[in-house]
Design a protein around this motif. Structure first.
Motif, short mmCIF file in Angstrom:
data_model
loop_
_atom_site.label_atom_id
_atom_site.label_comp_id
_atom_site.label_asym_id
_atom_site.label_seq_id
_atom_site.Cartn_x
_atom_site.Cartn_y
_atom_site.Cartn_z
N ALA A 149 0.73 -1.31 -0.01
CA ALA A 149 0.03 0.08 0.08
C ALA A 149 0.99 1.34 -0.21
CB ALA A 149 -0.92 -0.02 1.31
N ASP A 150 1.95 1.24 0.68
CA ASP A 150 2.89 2.40 0.87
C ASP A 150 3.50 2.73 -0.65
OD1 ASP A 150 2.43 3.19 3.36
OD2 ASP A 150 4.25 2.05 4.10
N SER A 151 3.66 1.81 -1.37
CA SER A 151 4.14 2.05 -2.74
C SER A 151 3.06 2.30 -3.77
CB SER A 151 4.83 0.96 -3.26
OG SER A 151 4.00 -0.32 -3.36
N ALA A 152 1.62 2.20 -3.43
CA ALA A 152 0.61 2.49 -4.34
C ALA A 152 0.27 4.29 -4.66
CB ALA A 152 -0.59 1.89 -3.85
N PRO A 153 -0.05 4.56 -5.63
CA PRO A 153 -0.28 6.01 -5.74
C PRO A 153 -1.63 6.38 -5.21
CG PRO A 153 -0.83 4.71 -7.94
CD PRO A 153 -0.02 3.73 -6.95
N LYS A 196 1.37 5.88 2.69
CA LYS A 196 2.31 7.03 2.70
C LYS A 196 1.75 8.02 1.43
CE LYS A 196 6.77 4.69 3.56
NZ LYS A 196 8.07 4.49 3.09
N ALA A 197 0.89 7.60 0.56
CA ALA A 197 0.35 8.50 -0.20
C ALA A 197 -0.81 9.45 0.36
CB ALA A 197 -0.41 7.66 -1.60
N TRP A 198 -1.58 8.67 1.28
CA TRP A 198 -2.32 9.60 2.12
C TRP A 198 -1.53 10.57 2.77
CZ3 TRP A 198 -7.92 8.73 2.91
CH2 TRP A 198 -8.53 9.39 3.73
N ARG A 220 0.06 15.27 7.09
CA ARG A 220 -0.06 14.97 8.69
C ARG A 220 0.63 13.43 8.80
NH1 ARG A 220 -4.55 17.48 11.32
NH2 ARG A 220 -5.42 15.28 11.72
N ALA A 221 0.88 13.29 10.14
CA ALA A 221 1.50 12.13 10.68
C ALA A 221 0.48 11.14 10.86
CB ALA A 221 2.60 12.33 11.89
N MET A 222 0.93 9.70 10.91
CA MET A 222 0.08 8.85 11.10
C MET A 222 -0.89 9.07 12.42
SD MET A 222 -0.83 5.58 9.98
CE MET A 222 0.53 4.95 9.06
N GLU A 223 0.03 9.37 13.55
CA GLU A 223 -0.88 9.71 14.91
C GLU A 223 -1.87 10.68 14.49
OE1 GLU A 223 2.32 9.89 14.10
OE2 GLU A 223 3.08 7.82 14.85
#
Length: 555
Positions: free
Chosen positions: A179-183, A200-202, A208-211
Protein backbone atom coordinates in the motif's frame (compact mmCIF):
# COMPACT_ATOMS: atom_id res chain seq x y z
CA UNK A 1 -6.28 -53.29 38.23
CA UNK A 2 -9.69 -54.58 39.09
CA UNK A 3 -12.78 -52.57 40.05
CA UNK A 4 -14.17 -55.32 42.24
CA UNK A 5 -14.24 -53.30 45.44
CA UNK A 6 -16.26 -50.12 45.92
CA UNK A 7 -13.15 -48.11 46.75
CA UNK A 8 -11.89 -48.67 43.17
CA UNK A 9 -15.00 -47.46 41.39
CA UNK A 10 -13.80 -43.82 41.24
CA UNK A 11 -11.61 -44.85 38.26
CA UNK A 12 -14.60 -46.07 36.23
CA UNK A 13 -14.97 -44.55 32.73
CA UNK A 14 -12.58 -41.85 31.62
CA UNK A 15 -11.87 -43.22 28.15
CA UNK A 16 -8.30 -44.06 27.16
CA UNK A 17 -6.75 -42.29 30.14
CA UNK A 18 -9.19 -43.98 32.53
CA UNK A 19 -8.11 -47.38 31.19
CA UNK A 20 -4.40 -46.48 31.37
CA UNK A 21 -4.83 -45.23 34.94
CA UNK A 22 -6.66 -48.42 36.01
CA UNK A 23 -4.13 -50.73 34.37
CA UNK A 24 -0.97 -49.05 35.64
CA UNK A 25 0.97 -50.60 38.51
CA UNK A 26 0.96 -47.63 40.84
CA UNK A 27 2.87 -49.51 43.52
CA UNK A 28 6.02 -48.84 41.50
CA UNK A 29 5.43 -45.07 41.64
CA UNK A 30 5.87 -42.49 44.44
CA UNK A 31 2.09 -42.24 44.82
CA UNK A 32 1.84 -45.89 45.88
CA UNK A 33 -0.96 -48.49 45.40
CA UNK A 34 -4.43 -47.23 44.58
CA UNK A 35 -5.81 -48.77 47.76
CA UNK A 36 -3.70 -46.31 49.74
CA UNK A 37 -4.72 -43.19 47.78
CA UNK A 38 -6.40 -40.48 49.85
CA UNK A 39 -10.01 -39.60 49.21
CA UNK A 40 -9.06 -36.15 47.88
CA UNK A 41 -6.95 -37.70 45.13
CA UNK A 42 -9.72 -40.18 44.31
CA UNK A 43 -12.31 -37.40 44.04
CA UNK A 44 -10.05 -35.12 41.99
CA UNK A 45 -9.13 -37.91 39.55
CA UNK A 46 -12.79 -38.96 39.16
CA UNK A 47 -13.66 -35.40 38.11
CA UNK A 48 -10.55 -35.02 35.91
CA UNK A 49 -10.98 -38.28 33.99
CA UNK A 50 -14.65 -37.75 33.28
CA UNK A 51 -14.60 -34.12 32.09
CA UNK A 52 -14.29 -33.13 28.47
CA UNK A 53 -12.26 -30.00 29.20
CA UNK A 54 -8.45 -30.46 29.06
CA UNK A 55 -7.09 -31.04 32.59
CA UNK A 56 -3.72 -31.98 34.11
CA UNK A 57 -2.89 -32.77 37.75
CA UNK A 58 0.40 -32.57 39.62
CA UNK A 59 -0.10 -34.48 42.86
CA UNK A 60 1.84 -34.51 46.11
CA UNK A 61 5.30 -33.34 46.97
CA UNK A 62 6.71 -35.33 44.01
CA UNK A 63 4.22 -33.63 41.64
CA UNK A 64 3.08 -36.90 40.01
CA UNK A 65 1.47 -36.43 36.57
CA UNK A 66 -2.16 -37.30 35.78
CA UNK A 67 -4.20 -36.08 32.71
CA UNK A 68 -7.44 -36.81 30.86
CA UNK A 69 -8.50 -37.66 27.30
CA UNK A 70 -9.29 -34.01 26.50
CA UNK A 71 -5.67 -33.05 27.31
CA UNK A 72 -4.24 -36.00 25.37
CA UNK A 73 -4.25 -34.32 21.84
CA UNK A 74 -1.97 -31.52 23.05
CA UNK A 75 0.77 -34.12 23.65
CA UNK A 76 0.80 -35.05 19.97
CA UNK A 77 2.30 -38.25 18.60
CA UNK A 78 5.74 -39.71 19.20
CA UNK A 79 6.11 -37.58 22.33
CA UNK A 80 5.35 -37.82 26.02
CA UNK A 81 2.17 -39.88 25.90
CA UNK A 82 1.64 -42.21 27.69
CA UNK A 83 5.05 -42.30 29.36
CA UNK A 84 4.51 -39.26 31.60
CA UNK A 85 1.49 -40.78 33.37
CA UNK A 86 2.66 -41.32 36.99
CA UNK A 87 6.05 -39.58 36.46
CA UNK A 88 7.45 -36.78 38.54
CA UNK A 89 6.94 -33.29 36.98
CA UNK A 90 10.66 -32.50 36.53
CA UNK A 91 11.16 -35.89 34.81
CA UNK A 92 8.13 -35.51 32.56
CA UNK A 93 8.78 -31.88 31.55
CA UNK A 94 12.53 -31.33 31.57
CA UNK A 95 12.47 -29.05 28.51
CA UNK A 96 10.10 -26.53 30.14
CA UNK A 97 10.82 -27.14 33.82
CA UNK A 98 12.52 -23.76 34.22
CA UNK A 99 9.31 -22.13 32.94
CA UNK A 100 6.64 -24.07 34.82
CA UNK A 101 8.48 -24.75 38.08
CA UNK A 102 8.17 -21.13 39.33
CA UNK A 103 4.46 -21.15 38.45
CA UNK A 104 3.87 -24.40 40.36
CA UNK A 105 5.80 -23.12 43.37
CA UNK A 106 3.77 -19.93 43.31
CA UNK A 107 0.58 -21.96 43.71
CA UNK A 108 2.05 -24.39 46.26
CA UNK A 109 3.46 -21.64 48.44
CA UNK A 110 0.85 -18.93 48.04
CA UNK A 111 -2.23 -21.08 47.70
CA UNK A 112 -3.66 -18.74 45.04
CA UNK A 113 -4.65 -19.67 41.51
CA UNK A 114 -2.81 -18.11 38.57
CA UNK A 115 -3.95 -17.39 34.99
CA UNK A 116 -2.02 -17.00 31.78
CA UNK A 117 -3.39 -16.29 28.30
CA UNK A 118 -1.79 -17.25 24.99
CA UNK A 119 1.57 -17.95 26.65
CA UNK A 120 4.30 -19.59 24.63
CA UNK A 121 5.50 -22.80 26.30
CA UNK A 122 7.35 -25.06 23.80
CA UNK A 123 7.05 -28.81 24.41
CA UNK A 124 8.43 -32.00 22.93
CA UNK A 125 5.89 -33.72 20.70
CA UNK A 126 5.59 -35.27 17.25
CA UNK A 127 9.25 -36.23 17.37
CA UNK A 128 10.65 -32.78 18.18
CA UNK A 129 10.29 -29.48 19.99
CA UNK A 130 7.34 -27.34 18.93
CA UNK A 131 6.24 -23.84 19.81
CA UNK A 132 2.91 -24.26 21.61
CA UNK A 133 0.69 -21.48 22.95
CA UNK A 134 -1.54 -22.05 25.97
CA UNK A 135 -4.25 -20.32 27.89
CA UNK A 136 -4.26 -21.96 31.32
CA UNK A 137 -5.02 -21.74 35.02
CA UNK A 138 -3.04 -23.36 37.85
CA UNK A 139 -5.33 -23.98 40.85
CA UNK A 140 -4.46 -25.39 44.29
CA UNK A 141 -6.03 -28.70 45.42
CA UNK A 142 -6.43 -28.48 49.22
CA UNK A 143 -6.69 -31.42 51.64
CA UNK A 144 -8.65 -31.70 54.96
CA UNK A 145 -6.03 -29.61 56.78
CA UNK A 146 -6.23 -26.84 54.13
CA UNK A 147 -2.72 -27.67 52.92
CA UNK A 148 -2.03 -27.65 49.17
CA UNK A 149 -1.84 -31.31 48.15
CA UNK A 150 -1.60 -30.78 44.42
CA UNK A 151 -1.91 -28.39 41.48
CA UNK A 152 -4.84 -28.78 39.05
CA UNK A 153 -4.26 -27.37 35.60
CA UNK A 154 -7.17 -26.45 33.32
CA UNK A 155 -5.84 -25.45 29.95
CA UNK A 156 -6.62 -24.82 26.31
CA UNK A 157 -4.12 -24.86 23.48
CA UNK A 158 -4.33 -21.64 21.40
CA UNK A 159 -1.51 -22.38 18.97
CA UNK A 160 -3.81 -22.35 15.91
CA UNK A 161 -5.36 -19.03 16.95
CA UNK A 162 -1.98 -17.39 17.55
CA UNK A 163 -0.55 -18.72 14.28
CA UNK A 164 -3.63 -17.42 12.45
CA UNK A 165 -3.23 -14.00 14.04
CA UNK A 166 0.44 -14.03 13.13
CA UNK A 167 -0.39 -14.85 9.54
CA UNK A 168 -2.93 -12.03 9.51
CA UNK A 169 -0.37 -9.64 10.96
CA UNK A 170 2.22 -10.77 8.45
CA UNK A 171 -0.32 -10.44 5.65
CA UNK A 172 -1.29 -6.98 6.84
CA UNK A 173 2.34 -5.99 7.10
CA UNK A 174 2.95 -7.16 3.54
CA UNK A 175 -0.19 -5.31 2.49
CA UNK A 176 1.00 -2.14 4.19
CA UNK A 177 4.31 -2.38 2.37
CA UNK A 178 2.46 -2.76 -0.95
CA UNK A 179 0.00 0.00 0.00
CA UNK A 180 2.85 2.39 0.76
CA UNK A 181 4.12 2.00 -2.79
CA UNK A 182 0.67 2.55 -4.36
CA UNK A 183 -0.34 5.95 -5.82
CA UNK A 184 -3.89 5.66 -4.46
CA UNK A 185 -4.76 6.97 -0.98
CA UNK A 186 -5.38 3.83 1.12
CA UNK A 187 -6.79 3.51 4.63
CA UNK A 188 -7.83 0.71 6.98
CA UNK A 189 -10.08 0.55 10.05
CA UNK A 190 -10.74 -2.01 12.77
CA UNK A 191 -13.95 -3.38 14.21
CA UNK A 192 -14.12 -0.30 16.46
CA UNK A 193 -14.78 1.83 13.32
CA UNK A 194 -11.60 3.81 13.95
CA UNK A 195 -8.97 4.06 11.24
CA UNK A 196 -5.64 2.48 12.18
CA UNK A 197 -3.64 2.77 8.97
CA UNK A 198 -3.01 5.31 6.21
CA UNK A 199 -0.49 4.70 3.47
CA UNK A 200 2.31 7.07 2.52
CA UNK A 201 0.34 8.53 -0.38
CA UNK A 202 -2.43 9.59 2.05
CA UNK A 203 0.05 11.10 4.51
CA UNK A 204 1.84 12.97 1.69
CA UNK A 205 -1.51 14.26 0.46
CA UNK A 206 -2.62 15.59 3.87
CA UNK A 207 0.84 16.52 5.13
CA UNK A 208 0.01 14.96 8.52
CA UNK A 209 1.52 12.15 10.59
CA UNK A 210 -0.03 8.72 11.13
CA UNK A 211 -0.77 9.62 14.76
CA UNK A 212 -2.72 12.71 13.67
CA UNK A 213 -4.82 10.85 11.11
CA UNK A 214 -5.44 7.69 13.17
CA UNK A 215 -8.71 7.07 14.94
CA UNK A 216 -11.12 9.77 13.79
CA UNK A 217 -8.41 12.38 13.28
CA UNK A 218 -8.65 12.16 9.50
CA UNK A 219 -12.16 13.65 9.66
CA UNK A 220 -10.56 16.99 10.56
CA UNK A 221 -9.47 17.25 6.93
CA UNK A 222 -12.91 16.57 5.40
CA UNK A 223 -14.65 19.66 3.99
CA UNK A 224 -17.29 20.89 6.48
CA UNK A 225 -20.00 20.67 3.81
CA UNK A 226 -19.19 16.99 3.19
CA UNK A 227 -18.54 15.86 6.77
CA UNK A 228 -22.07 14.81 7.75
CA UNK A 229 -22.59 12.92 4.48
CA UNK A 230 -19.20 11.22 4.78
CA UNK A 231 -19.76 10.01 8.36
CA UNK A 232 -23.34 8.95 7.60
CA UNK A 233 -22.40 6.78 4.62
CA UNK A 234 -19.48 5.18 6.46
CA UNK A 235 -21.56 4.39 9.55
CA UNK A 236 -24.54 2.99 7.65
CA UNK A 237 -22.43 0.63 5.55
CA UNK A 238 -20.29 -0.36 8.53
CA UNK A 239 -23.46 -1.61 10.24
CA UNK A 240 -24.37 -3.63 7.13
CA UNK A 241 -20.76 -4.67 6.46
CA UNK A 242 -21.17 -3.99 2.76
CA UNK A 243 -18.96 -2.27 0.20
CA UNK A 244 -19.61 1.43 -0.32
CA UNK A 245 -18.66 4.35 -2.57
CA UNK A 246 -18.71 8.03 -1.73
CA UNK A 247 -17.23 11.31 -2.91
CA UNK A 248 -16.01 14.07 -0.62
CA UNK A 249 -13.46 16.88 -0.43
CA UNK A 250 -10.30 16.37 1.64
CA UNK A 251 -7.89 19.13 2.66
CA UNK A 252 -4.49 18.83 1.07
CA UNK A 253 -1.15 19.75 2.68
CA UNK A 254 -1.28 23.18 1.00
CA UNK A 255 -4.68 23.97 2.53
CA UNK A 256 -6.71 23.47 -0.64
CA UNK A 257 -9.50 20.90 -0.92
CA UNK A 258 -9.57 18.17 -3.56
CA UNK A 259 -12.44 15.89 -4.54
CA UNK A 260 -11.78 12.21 -3.79
CA UNK A 261 -13.68 9.06 -4.81
CA UNK A 262 -13.54 6.66 -1.85
CA UNK A 263 -14.32 2.94 -2.35
CA UNK A 264 -14.53 0.90 0.87
CA UNK A 265 -14.91 -2.83 1.39
CA UNK A 266 -15.14 -5.07 4.50
CA UNK A 267 -12.00 -6.96 5.53
CA UNK A 268 -12.55 -10.64 6.34
CA UNK A 269 -10.29 -13.35 7.71
CA UNK A 270 -9.94 -16.65 5.79
CA UNK A 271 -12.65 -18.04 8.07
CA UNK A 272 -14.98 -15.16 7.25
CA UNK A 273 -14.62 -13.12 10.44
CA UNK A 274 -15.11 -9.37 10.02
CA UNK A 275 -12.04 -7.37 11.11
CA UNK A 276 -12.79 -3.90 9.75
CA UNK A 277 -12.76 -1.96 6.49
CA UNK A 278 -10.25 -1.10 3.79
CA UNK A 279 -10.66 1.77 1.39
CA UNK A 280 -8.90 3.31 -1.60
CA UNK A 281 -9.31 6.93 -2.68
CA UNK A 282 -8.64 8.40 -6.11
CA UNK A 283 -8.26 12.09 -6.86
CA UNK A 284 -11.19 13.02 -9.12
CA UNK A 285 -10.95 16.78 -8.67
CA UNK A 286 -10.49 17.62 -12.35
CA UNK A 287 -13.21 15.20 -13.45
CA UNK A 288 -15.54 16.60 -10.78
CA UNK A 289 -14.97 20.19 -11.87
CA UNK A 290 -15.48 19.18 -15.50
CA UNK A 291 -18.68 17.33 -14.57
CA UNK A 292 -19.96 20.30 -12.57
CA UNK A 293 -19.18 22.67 -15.43
CA UNK A 294 -20.88 20.29 -17.85
CA UNK A 295 -23.94 20.09 -15.57
CA UNK A 296 -24.00 23.90 -15.40
CA UNK A 297 -23.84 24.11 -19.18
CA UNK A 298 -26.62 21.54 -19.44
CA UNK A 299 -28.73 23.54 -16.97
CA UNK A 300 -28.03 26.74 -18.87
CA UNK A 301 -28.74 25.06 -22.18
CA UNK A 302 -31.92 23.51 -20.77
CA UNK A 303 -33.05 26.95 -19.65
CA UNK A 304 -32.27 28.35 -23.09
CA UNK A 305 -34.19 25.51 -24.73
CA UNK A 306 -37.12 26.13 -22.43
CA UNK A 307 -37.08 29.78 -23.45
CA UNK A 308 -36.83 28.84 -27.12
CA UNK A 309 -39.64 26.34 -26.65
CA UNK A 310 -41.78 29.05 -25.11
CA UNK A 311 -40.94 31.30 -28.06
CA UNK A 312 -41.79 28.48 -30.49
CA UNK A 313 -45.11 27.95 -28.75
CA UNK A 314 -45.83 31.64 -29.10
CA UNK A 315 -44.78 31.53 -32.75
CA UNK A 316 -46.96 28.48 -33.26
CA UNK A 317 -49.92 30.37 -31.90
CA UNK A 318 -49.09 33.21 -34.26
CA UNK A 319 -48.80 30.71 -37.10
CA UNK A 320 -52.19 29.27 -36.22
CA UNK A 321 -53.57 32.79 -36.22
CA UNK A 322 -51.93 33.40 -39.59
CA UNK A 323 -53.38 30.15 -40.90
CA UNK A 324 -56.82 31.24 -39.74
CA UNK A 325 -56.38 34.63 -41.38
CA UNK A 326 -55.07 32.97 -44.56
CA UNK A 327 -57.97 30.55 -44.72
CA UNK A 328 -60.64 33.11 -43.94
CA UNK A 329 -59.73 36.79 -43.89
CA UNK A 330 -57.21 36.82 -46.76
CA UNK A 331 -59.26 34.60 -49.06
CA UNK A 332 -62.46 36.59 -48.60
CA UNK A 333 -61.08 39.75 -50.38
CA UNK A 334 -59.69 37.50 -53.11
CA UNK A 335 -63.09 35.92 -53.69
CA UNK A 336 -64.64 39.39 -53.98
CA UNK A 337 -61.99 40.53 -56.45
CA UNK A 338 -62.57 37.41 -58.53
CA UNK A 339 -66.37 37.75 -58.27
CA UNK A 340 -66.58 41.44 -59.19
CA UNK A 341 -63.99 41.19 -61.96
CA UNK A 342 -65.97 38.29 -63.46
CA UNK A 343 -69.20 40.30 -63.29
CA UNK A 344 -67.57 43.33 -64.94
CA UNK A 345 -66.23 41.14 -67.74
CA UNK A 346 -69.62 39.46 -68.17
CA UNK A 347 -71.69 42.68 -68.07
CA UNK A 348 -69.32 45.35 -69.39
CA UNK A 349 -67.21 43.30 -71.76
CA UNK A 350 -68.48 45.08 -74.98
CA UNK A 351 -67.83 48.48 -73.39
CA UNK A 352 -64.20 47.72 -72.46
CA UNK A 353 -61.25 48.50 -74.64
CA UNK A 354 -58.91 45.71 -75.59
CA UNK A 355 -56.38 47.09 -73.11
CA UNK A 356 -59.03 47.13 -70.37
CA UNK A 357 -60.04 43.55 -71.15
CA UNK A 358 -56.39 42.45 -70.94
CA UNK A 359 -55.89 44.18 -67.59
CA UNK A 360 -59.00 42.55 -66.12
CA UNK A 361 -57.86 39.14 -67.28
CA UNK A 362 -54.38 39.75 -65.79
CA UNK A 363 -56.04 40.79 -62.54
CA UNK A 364 -58.05 37.56 -62.45
CA UNK A 365 -54.93 35.46 -63.08
CA UNK A 366 -53.04 37.29 -60.33
CA UNK A 367 -55.89 36.70 -57.90
CA UNK A 368 -55.97 33.02 -58.85
CA UNK A 369 -52.23 32.72 -58.27
CA UNK A 370 -52.65 34.45 -54.92
CA UNK A 371 -55.38 32.00 -53.92
CA UNK A 372 -53.24 29.03 -54.99
CA UNK A 373 -50.30 30.40 -52.99
CA UNK A 374 -52.43 30.75 -49.85
CA UNK A 375 -53.78 27.21 -50.26
CA UNK A 376 -50.25 25.83 -50.72
CA UNK A 377 -48.99 27.69 -47.65
CA UNK A 378 -51.86 26.26 -45.62
CA UNK A 379 -51.07 22.78 -46.91
CA UNK A 380 -47.39 23.22 -45.97
CA UNK A 381 -48.21 24.41 -42.44
CA UNK A 382 -50.66 21.53 -41.90
CA UNK A 383 -47.85 18.98 -42.45
CA UNK A 384 -46.36 20.18 -39.12
CA UNK A 385 -49.52 20.65 -37.06
CA UNK A 386 -51.74 17.73 -38.06
CA UNK A 387 -51.93 14.69 -35.81
CA UNK A 388 -49.76 11.88 -37.16
CA UNK A 389 -51.80 8.67 -37.12
CA UNK A 390 -50.25 5.87 -39.16
CA UNK A 391 -52.38 3.35 -40.99
CA UNK A 392 -51.47 0.41 -43.21
CA UNK A 393 -53.15 0.87 -46.59
CA UNK A 394 -52.66 -0.25 -50.18
CA UNK A 395 -50.47 2.20 -52.10
CA UNK A 396 -52.40 1.47 -55.28
CA UNK A 397 -55.63 2.78 -53.70
CA UNK A 398 -53.94 6.12 -52.93
CA UNK A 399 -52.66 6.40 -56.52
CA UNK A 400 -56.14 5.60 -57.84
CA UNK A 401 -57.73 8.36 -55.72
CA UNK A 402 -55.17 10.89 -56.99
CA UNK A 403 -55.77 9.78 -60.59
CA UNK A 404 -59.46 10.53 -60.16
CA UNK A 405 -58.66 13.99 -58.75
CA UNK A 406 -56.36 14.72 -61.74
CA UNK A 407 -58.62 13.12 -64.32
CA UNK A 408 -59.20 16.32 -66.32
CA UNK A 409 -55.49 17.19 -66.42
CA UNK A 410 -54.59 13.63 -67.46
CA UNK A 411 -57.17 13.69 -70.29
CA UNK A 412 -56.13 17.15 -71.42
CA UNK A 413 -52.49 16.10 -71.79
CA UNK A 414 -53.29 12.53 -72.87
CA UNK A 415 -51.11 11.31 -70.02
CA UNK A 416 -50.75 7.71 -68.85
CA UNK A 417 -49.90 6.52 -65.37
CA UNK A 418 -48.26 3.08 -65.20
CA UNK A 419 -48.47 1.37 -61.79
CA UNK A 420 -46.18 -1.62 -61.05
CA UNK A 421 -45.75 -3.84 -57.96
CA UNK A 422 -47.53 -1.59 -55.50
CA UNK A 423 -48.21 -3.19 -52.13
CA UNK A 424 -49.23 -2.11 -48.67
CA UNK A 425 -47.49 0.74 -46.86
CA UNK A 426 -47.82 2.17 -43.34
CA UNK A 427 -48.39 5.92 -43.71
CA UNK A 428 -50.37 8.94 -42.56
CA UNK A 429 -53.10 8.55 -45.21
CA UNK A 430 -54.08 12.21 -45.77
CA UNK A 431 -50.46 13.39 -45.97
CA UNK A 432 -49.33 10.59 -48.26
CA UNK A 433 -52.23 11.26 -50.60
CA UNK A 434 -51.04 14.88 -50.73
CA UNK A 435 -47.50 13.64 -51.49
CA UNK A 436 -48.61 11.49 -54.45
CA UNK A 437 -50.90 14.27 -55.71
CA UNK A 438 -48.07 16.84 -55.68
CA UNK A 439 -45.61 14.55 -57.49
CA UNK A 440 -48.11 13.53 -60.21
CA UNK A 441 -49.26 17.13 -60.61
CA UNK A 442 -45.63 18.17 -60.88
CA UNK A 443 -44.98 15.57 -63.60
CA UNK A 444 -47.97 16.86 -65.61
CA UNK A 445 -46.97 20.49 -65.09
CA UNK A 446 -43.40 19.97 -66.32
CA UNK A 447 -44.21 17.70 -69.26
CA UNK A 448 -43.05 18.27 -72.84
CA UNK A 449 -45.43 20.01 -75.18
CA UNK A 450 -44.51 17.58 -78.00
CA UNK A 451 -44.78 14.34 -76.02
CA UNK A 452 -47.66 12.83 -74.05
CA UNK A 453 -46.69 12.47 -70.38
CA UNK A 454 -45.89 8.96 -69.18
CA UNK A 455 -45.58 8.46 -65.41
CA UNK A 456 -44.35 5.22 -63.82
CA UNK A 457 -44.89 4.33 -60.15
CA UNK A 458 -43.13 1.32 -58.54
CA UNK A 459 -42.38 0.15 -55.01
CA UNK A 460 -40.24 -2.46 -53.23
CA UNK A 461 -39.24 -3.36 -49.66
CA UNK A 462 -35.81 -4.14 -48.30
CA UNK A 463 -33.28 -3.42 -45.60
CA UNK A 464 -31.45 -0.11 -45.58
CA UNK A 465 -28.15 -1.87 -46.29
CA UNK A 466 -29.49 -3.27 -49.59
CA UNK A 467 -31.45 -0.23 -50.83
CA UNK A 468 -28.46 2.08 -51.15
CA UNK A 469 -28.46 5.43 -49.34
CA UNK A 470 -25.98 5.65 -46.45
CA UNK A 471 -28.40 7.67 -44.32
CA UNK A 472 -30.72 4.66 -43.99
CA UNK A 473 -30.39 2.42 -40.91
CA UNK A 474 -28.70 -0.76 -42.24
CA UNK A 475 -30.85 -3.26 -40.30
CA UNK A 476 -34.20 -1.46 -40.67
CA UNK A 477 -36.75 -2.44 -43.28
CA UNK A 478 -37.90 0.32 -45.64
CA UNK A 479 -40.47 0.76 -48.37
CA UNK A 480 -38.90 2.34 -51.48
CA UNK A 481 -41.31 4.18 -53.83
CA UNK A 482 -40.15 5.56 -57.22
CA UNK A 483 -42.12 8.00 -59.41
CA UNK A 484 -40.58 8.65 -62.84
CA UNK A 485 -41.71 10.79 -65.78
CA UNK A 486 -40.58 11.68 -69.30
CA UNK A 487 -40.90 15.43 -68.85
CA UNK A 488 -38.47 18.30 -69.23
CA UNK A 489 -36.25 17.16 -66.34
CA UNK A 490 -33.73 19.41 -64.60
CA UNK A 491 -30.02 19.86 -64.00
CA UNK A 492 -28.78 17.44 -61.32
CA UNK A 493 -27.07 20.28 -59.48
CA UNK A 494 -30.57 21.47 -58.47
CA UNK A 495 -31.59 18.08 -56.93
CA UNK A 496 -31.61 19.55 -53.40
CA UNK A 497 -32.67 23.10 -54.20
CA UNK A 498 -35.99 22.06 -55.76
CA UNK A 499 -37.26 20.95 -52.32
CA UNK A 500 -36.86 24.44 -50.82
CA UNK A 501 -39.88 26.69 -50.31
CA UNK A 502 -40.57 29.13 -53.20
CA UNK A 503 -37.76 27.66 -55.32
CA UNK A 504 -38.52 27.67 -59.05
CA UNK A 505 -36.26 26.49 -61.87
CA UNK A 506 -38.48 27.78 -64.68
CA UNK A 507 -40.23 31.02 -65.56
CA UNK A 508 -43.69 31.68 -64.09
CA UNK A 509 -45.06 32.42 -67.55
CA UNK A 510 -44.22 28.96 -68.93
CA UNK A 511 -44.96 26.75 -65.91
CA UNK A 512 -47.56 27.79 -63.34
CA UNK A 513 -47.01 27.10 -59.65
CA UNK A 514 -45.95 28.59 -56.34
CA UNK A 515 -42.71 26.70 -55.66
CA UNK A 516 -44.13 25.05 -52.53
CA UNK A 517 -45.33 21.69 -53.88
CA UNK A 518 -42.01 19.80 -53.56
CA UNK A 519 -41.30 21.45 -50.20
CA UNK A 520 -44.59 19.94 -49.01
CA UNK A 521 -43.49 16.55 -50.38
CA UNK A 522 -40.20 16.68 -48.49
CA UNK A 523 -41.93 17.72 -45.26
CA UNK A 524 -44.37 14.80 -45.54
CA UNK A 525 -41.49 12.35 -46.10
CA UNK A 526 -39.74 13.72 -43.00
CA UNK A 527 -42.97 13.30 -41.03
CA UNK A 528 -42.72 9.60 -41.97
CA UNK A 529 -39.08 9.49 -40.72
CA UNK A 530 -37.89 8.84 -44.24
CA UNK A 531 -35.87 10.55 -46.95
CA UNK A 532 -36.41 11.59 -50.58
CA UNK A 533 -34.00 11.85 -53.50
CA UNK A 534 -34.46 13.55 -56.88
CA UNK A 535 -32.63 12.66 -60.06
CA UNK A 536 -33.07 14.50 -63.33
CA UNK A 537 -31.57 15.25 -66.72
CA UNK A 538 -32.66 18.11 -68.99
CA UNK A 539 -35.03 16.79 -71.66
CA UNK A 540 -34.95 13.25 -70.24
CA UNK A 541 -37.40 13.47 -67.36
CA UNK A 542 -37.10 13.15 -63.57
CA UNK A 543 -37.28 10.42 -60.95
CA UNK A 544 -38.25 10.93 -57.32
CA UNK A 545 -37.29 8.10 -54.92
CA UNK A 546 -38.89 7.94 -51.46
CA UNK A 547 -37.69 5.77 -48.57
CA UNK A 548 -39.94 5.37 -45.52
CA UNK A 549 -39.74 2.79 -42.68
CA UNK A 550 -41.92 -0.22 -43.33
CA UNK A 551 -43.10 -0.07 -39.70
CA UNK A 552 -43.73 3.29 -37.99
CA UNK A 553 -42.89 1.79 -34.59
CA UNK A 554 -39.25 1.47 -35.68
CA UNK A 555 -39.04 5.02 -36.90
Amino acid sequence: MSLETNEMRFLAGGGEMGALTRNKDWSQTPVGPVAQWPQLLRTTLSILLNTRFPMFLWWGQELICFYNDAYRPSLGDRGKHPAILGKRAHEAWPEIWDTIHPLIDQVLEGGEAIWREDQLIPIYRNGGMEDVYWTFSYSPVRDESDAVAGVLVTCHETTDKINTLKRIEESEERFRQVADSAPALIWMSGTDRLCNFFNKAWLRFTGRAMEQESGSGWLEGVHPDDLEKCVGIYSSFFDKREAFYMEYRLRRHDGTYRWLADSGAPRLTPSGDFVGYIGACMDIHEQKLFSEELEKQVRDRTWELEQKNAELLAMNKELQSFAYISSHDLQEPLRKIQTFSTRILDQEYPNLTEDGKDKFQRMQKAAKRMQTLIEDLLAYSRTNTEERKFKTINLGSIVEQVREDLQEELLEKQATVEVLNLGEVSVIPFQFRQLIYNLLSNALKFSKSTLAPHITITSEKGQGSTLGPEKLAPEREYCCIRISDNGIGFEQEYSEKIFEVFQRLHAQERYLGTGIGLAIVKKIVENHNGMIQAKGEPGQGATFTIYIPASPSKA
